[in-house]
Design an enzyme around this catalytic site. Structure first.
Site, PDB file in Angstrom:
ATOM      1  N   LYS A 160      20.214   9.843 -37.398  1.00 41.01           N
ATOM      2  CA  LYS A 160      19.227   8.784 -37.589  1.00 41.01           C
ATOM      3  C   LYS A 160      17.837   9.410 -37.660  1.00 41.01           C
ATOM      4  O   LYS A 160      17.277   9.844 -36.663  1.00 41.01           O
ATOM      5  CB  LYS A 160      19.241   7.775 -36.431  1.00 41.01           C
ATOM      6  N   GLY A 213      12.203  13.958 -29.900  1.00 44.46           N
ATOM      7  CA  GLY A 213      11.192  12.911 -29.981  1.00 44.46           C
ATOM      8  C   GLY A 213      10.355  12.892 -28.731  1.00 44.46           C
ATOM      9  O   GLY A 213      10.252  13.902 -28.026  1.00 44.46           O
ATOM     10  N   GLU A 235      15.010  17.311 -26.896  1.00 46.71           N
ATOM     11  CA  GLU A 235      13.867  18.164 -27.273  1.00 46.71           C
ATOM     12  C   GLU A 235      12.661  17.252 -27.296  1.00 46.71           C
ATOM     13  O   GLU A 235      12.494  16.460 -28.230  1.00 46.71           O
ATOM     14  CB  GLU A 235      14.085  18.759 -28.668  1.00 46.71           C
ATOM     15  N   CYS A 274       5.097  19.583 -31.980  1.00 47.97           N
ATOM     16  CA  CYS A 274       5.436  19.518 -30.555  1.00 47.97           C
ATOM     17  C   CYS A 274       4.905  20.730 -29.808  1.00 47.97           C
ATOM     18  O   CYS A 274       4.558  20.643 -28.635  1.00 47.97           O
ATOM     19  CB  CYS A 274       6.939  19.394 -30.383  1.00 47.97           C
ATOM     20  N   GLU A 377       0.347  14.323 -24.024  1.00 45.51           N
ATOM     21  CA  GLU A 377       0.502  14.849 -25.379  1.00 45.51           C
ATOM     22  C   GLU A 377      -0.198  13.891 -26.346  1.00 45.51           C
ATOM     23  O   GLU A 377       0.176  12.723 -26.441  1.00 45.51           O
ATOM     24  CB  GLU A 377       2.001  14.916 -25.711  1.00 45.51           C
TER      25      GLU A 377
HETATM   26  P1  NAD Z   1       9.806   8.910 -30.832  1.00 47.76           P
HETATM   27  O1  NAD Z   1      10.362   9.212 -29.498  1.00 47.76           O
HETATM   28  O2  NAD Z   1       8.994   7.687 -30.996  1.00 47.76           O
HETATM   29  O3  NAD Z   1      10.970   8.780 -31.907  1.00 47.76           O
HETATM   30  C1  NAD Z   1      11.901   9.820 -32.136  1.00 47.76           C
HETATM   31  C2  NAD Z   1      13.174   9.224 -32.666  1.00 47.76           C
HETATM   32  O4  NAD Z   1      13.762   8.438 -31.639  1.00 47.76           O
HETATM   33  C3  NAD Z   1      12.979   8.283 -33.848  1.00 47.76           C
HETATM   34  O5  NAD Z   1      14.058   8.430 -34.737  1.00 47.76           O
HETATM   35  C4  NAD Z   1      12.998   6.912 -33.188  1.00 47.76           C
HETATM   36  O6  NAD Z   1      13.382   5.873 -34.057  1.00 47.76           O
HETATM   37  C5  NAD Z   1      14.042   7.134 -32.103  1.00 47.76           C
HETATM   38  N1  NAD Z   1      13.963   6.233 -30.963  1.00 47.76           N
HETATM   39  C6  NAD Z   1      12.906   5.524 -30.497  1.00 47.76           C
HETATM   40  N2  NAD Z   1      13.274   4.797 -29.427  1.00 47.76           N
HETATM   41  C7  NAD Z   1      14.567   5.059 -29.194  1.00 47.76           C
HETATM   42  C8  NAD Z   1      15.521   4.617 -28.220  1.00 47.76           C
HETATM   43  N3  NAD Z   1      15.204   3.737 -27.266  1.00 47.76           N
HETATM   44  N4  NAD Z   1      16.772   5.111 -28.275  1.00 47.76           N
HETATM   45  C9  NAD Z   1      17.127   6.011 -29.213  1.00 47.76           C
HETATM   46  N5  NAD Z   1      16.289   6.434 -30.179  1.00 47.76           N
HETATM   47  C10 NAD Z   1      15.016   5.974 -30.165  1.00 47.76           C
HETATM   48  O7  NAD Z   1       9.019  10.198 -31.281  1.00 47.76           O
HETATM   49  P2  NAD Z   1       8.164  10.389 -32.607  1.00 47.76           P
HETATM   50  O8  NAD Z   1       6.877   9.652 -32.394  1.00 47.76           O
HETATM   51  O9  NAD Z   1       8.988  10.093 -33.803  1.00 47.76           O
HETATM   52  O10 NAD Z   1       7.933  11.977 -32.611  1.00 47.76           O
HETATM   53  C11 NAD Z   1       6.940  12.581 -31.890  1.00 47.76           C
HETATM   54  C12 NAD Z   1       7.503  13.192 -30.628  1.00 47.76           C
HETATM   55  O11 NAD Z   1       8.540  14.112 -30.928  1.00 47.76           O
HETATM   56  C13 NAD Z   1       6.466  13.990 -29.887  1.00 47.76           C
HETATM   57  O12 NAD Z   1       6.522  13.707 -28.511  1.00 47.76           O
HETATM   58  C14 NAD Z   1       6.873  15.429 -30.140  1.00 47.76           C
HETATM   59  O13 NAD Z   1       6.446  16.342 -29.198  1.00 47.76           O
HETATM   60  C15 NAD Z   1       8.348  15.318 -30.194  1.00 47.76           C
HETATM   61  N6  NAD Z   1       8.916  16.480 -30.883  1.00 47.76           N
HETATM   62  C16 NAD Z   1       9.531  17.458 -30.136  1.00 47.76           C
HETATM   63  C17 NAD Z   1      10.040  18.599 -30.755  1.00 47.76           C
HETATM   64  C18 NAD Z   1      10.708  19.697 -29.964  1.00 47.76           C
HETATM   65  O14 NAD Z   1      11.293  20.581 -30.571  1.00 47.76           O
HETATM   66  N7  NAD Z   1      10.665  19.690 -28.653  1.00 47.76           N
HETATM   67  C19 NAD Z   1       9.922  18.724 -32.131  1.00 47.76           C
HETATM   68  C20 NAD Z   1       9.295  17.731 -32.850  1.00 47.76           C
HETATM   69  C21 NAD Z   1       8.797  16.605 -32.216  1.00 47.76           C
END
Ligand code: NAD
Length: 483
Positions: A160, A213, A235, A274, A377
């Site tokens: 997803k 995320g 992650e 990230c 962040e």
């Molecule tokens: P997000 O947590 O809002 O969303 C990430 C994904 O999770 C999306 O596909 C979203 O639809 C889904 N999601 C949201 N709520 C959910 C739930 N309750 N259950 C399951 N899935 C759900 O994050 P974002 O705004 O898309 O991305 C930014 C974040 O990602 C930042 O915090 C960043 O640091 C992190 N990130 C981490 C890495 C790493 O390698 N550690 C890499 C890239 C991004």
């Protein structure tokens, strides 16, 4: 099925870019059922590792064939520059090739059981149906870091992508099918975190959820997964220190390199990374000179649509992200930070379409660990500056975060470099560099930056169960019970 759809917007002008199906719970269940059937049929896990590796290599070739198309998709969908999009495609290609190489030739381990009458082996098997959930900043890359090892290990999956940036993942799944993956092995569901991601996380037929995320969503995933005790890999975010000692700036060349890399650490992809080096932690004696030069260069970063020639930074990904950044800068000002450059949206409309989500690269000086902008962040083009006097202070500041994803140390003293690197509580530490990663080396976080690792041998191990098979070659009664 839901029958709904969602407009995907171009962040450079907020205009519609594509119309994508918006899945609901029923669609998610159908995708999980397809992945379950495909796994249970054994078609993919029963394929020998050499053939699985060959398929991954075909995917790598197809990614290179479609390099320009994918870079353009990624640039328009996320706002990043075309060149960054190309780098992502190349990195992803390497990841598919790396996992193809890693998985070949592995056939478990024979264990000495201490008896000639026992044959004991430890073997690896796929976990089963994997739910792969990814964010919007590196959509193709994050999906590939999960899909390549999941397939190498023999799993089936449902991916997803973020609802904001689903396009490159849809293209990637088409390439997997073109490469010859059996039906049902790869499944993609587009839609919101809740219900789609939430359903994937709790689903009883899913054996593993790998999530990249934010911290808030990550904790929800972990909670949703708990009742079914599925494997969980997270992650999450980072608040990453870039520690600069004065000795790194002792020569003109050293100073220039450290400033240049601090700029790169903080502002590439408008800081929506990230591992962004969003906390500059600098020795007090060089602060003024360093921050003045950094701000001068940050002001000159050329903003614009990521597909235009000469553009160095694109827009932020969404209106929500822009509002969040504006709020962080407001709160930092209220808490006493000094804006050395940026601090607002660009004024000139020739820099960017008025409706795009642009924000100027921003350097905030005189920050400290109590400020929200330092603790949380921001995920945008904001660099905070803190200072130190001693090595111990530098380490304490760098570790003063609930996250622990990545960080860097800049120094010309080799002993100090290793001492500080050893003491940093972060999953990746760069010495005299910032941002490079290797498919062969593990990626992941300490603390609230997550659990588990992607890439490297551990990145494959995430997608495997380990089984011990103990065979008694000469069975006899044990007579534990007199009977
Ligand atoms: P997000 O947590 O809002 O969303 C990430 C994904 O999770 C999306 O596909 C979203 O639809 C889904 N999601 C949201 N709520 C959910 C739930 N309750 N259950 C399951 N899935 C759900 O994050 P974002 O705004 O898309 O991305 C930014 C974040 O990602 C930042 O915090 C960043 O640091 C992190 N990130 C981490 C890495 C790493 O390698 N550690 C890499 C890239 C991004």
């Amino acid at each position: 099925m839901s029958g709904a759809s969602r407009e995907v917007l171009d962040p450079a002008d907020a205009k519609p870019l594509a119309l994508v199906a918006e899945a609901g719970t029923e669609d998610t269940d159908a995708a999980v059922a397809a992945a379950r059937r495909a796994f249970d049929s054994g078609a993919w896990r029963g394929t020998g590792v050499a053939d699985r590796a060959a398929l991954l290599r075909r995917v790598a070739d197809l990614l290179q064939r479609d390099r320009e198309e994918l870079a353009l998709i990624e640039s328009r969908d996320t706002g990043k520059t075309l060149e960054e999009g190309r780098v992502d495609v190349d990195d992803v290609t390497s990841a598919f090739r790396y996992f193809a190489d890693l998985v070949v030739g592995e056939s478990g381990r024979v264990v000495d059981a201490g008896s000639p009458d026992v044959h004991s082996v430890v073997v690896h098997e796929p976990v089963g149906v994997c739910a792969l959930i990814t964010p919007w900043n590196y959509p193709l890359l994050q999906a590939s870091w999960k899909i390549a090892p999941a397939l190498a290990a023999g799993n089936t999956f449902v991916v997803k992508p973020s609802e904001i940036t689903p396009l490159s993942t849809l293209h990637l799944v088409k390439l997997l099918v073109e490469a010859g993956l059996p039906e049902g092995v790869a499944n993609v569901v587009t839609g919101a975190g809740d219900p789609v991601g939430a359903r994937m996380s709790e689903h009883p037929d899913v054996d593993l959820v790998s999530f990249t995320g934010g911290l808030t969503s990550g904790t929800k995933v972990m909670q949703a997964a708990a009742p079914t005790v599925k494997k969980v890999a997270l992650e999450l975010g980072g608040k990453n220190p870039n520690v600069v000692f004065a000795d790194a700036c002792a020569t003109e060349e050293g100073f220039d390199t450290a400033v240049d890399q601090a700029l790169n650490a903080a502002f590439i992809h408008s800081g929506q990374v990230c591992s962004a080096g969003s906390r500059l932690i600098i020795e007090e004696s060089v602060r003024d000179r360093f921050v003045t030069e950094l701000a001068r260069r940050a002001q000159k970063i050329k903003l614009g649509r990521g597909t235009e020639d000469g553009v160095e930074c694109g827009p932020l990904v969404s209106a929500q992200q822009l509002a969040k950044i504006e709020e962080y800068v407001r709160s930092a000002r209220d808490e006493g930070a000094v804006v050395r450059c940026g601090g607002s949206r660009p004024e000139s409309s020739d820099v960017r379409p008025a409706t795009g989500y642009f924000y100027e690269p921003t350097v905030l000086d005189y920050c400290h660990g109590e400020m929200r902008v330092v603790r949380e962040e921001t995920f945008g083009p904001i660099l905070t500056v803190e200072t130190f006097h001693t090595e111990d202070d530098a380490v304490a500041l760098a570790n003063d975060t609930e996250y622990g994803l990545a960080g860097a140390v800049w120094t010309s003293d080799a002993g100090r470099a290793r001492r500080v690197a050893t003491r940093l509580r972060h999953g990746t530490v760069w010495i005299n560099d910032y941002h490079p990663y290797l498919p062969q080396a593990e990626w992941g976080g300490f603390g609230k930056s997550g659990t588990g690792r992607e890439l490297g041998p551990s990145g494959l191990a995430e997608y495997r169960e380990t089984k011990h098979i103990y065979q008694n070659l000469d069975p006899r009664p044990v007579r534990w019970f007199a009977g």
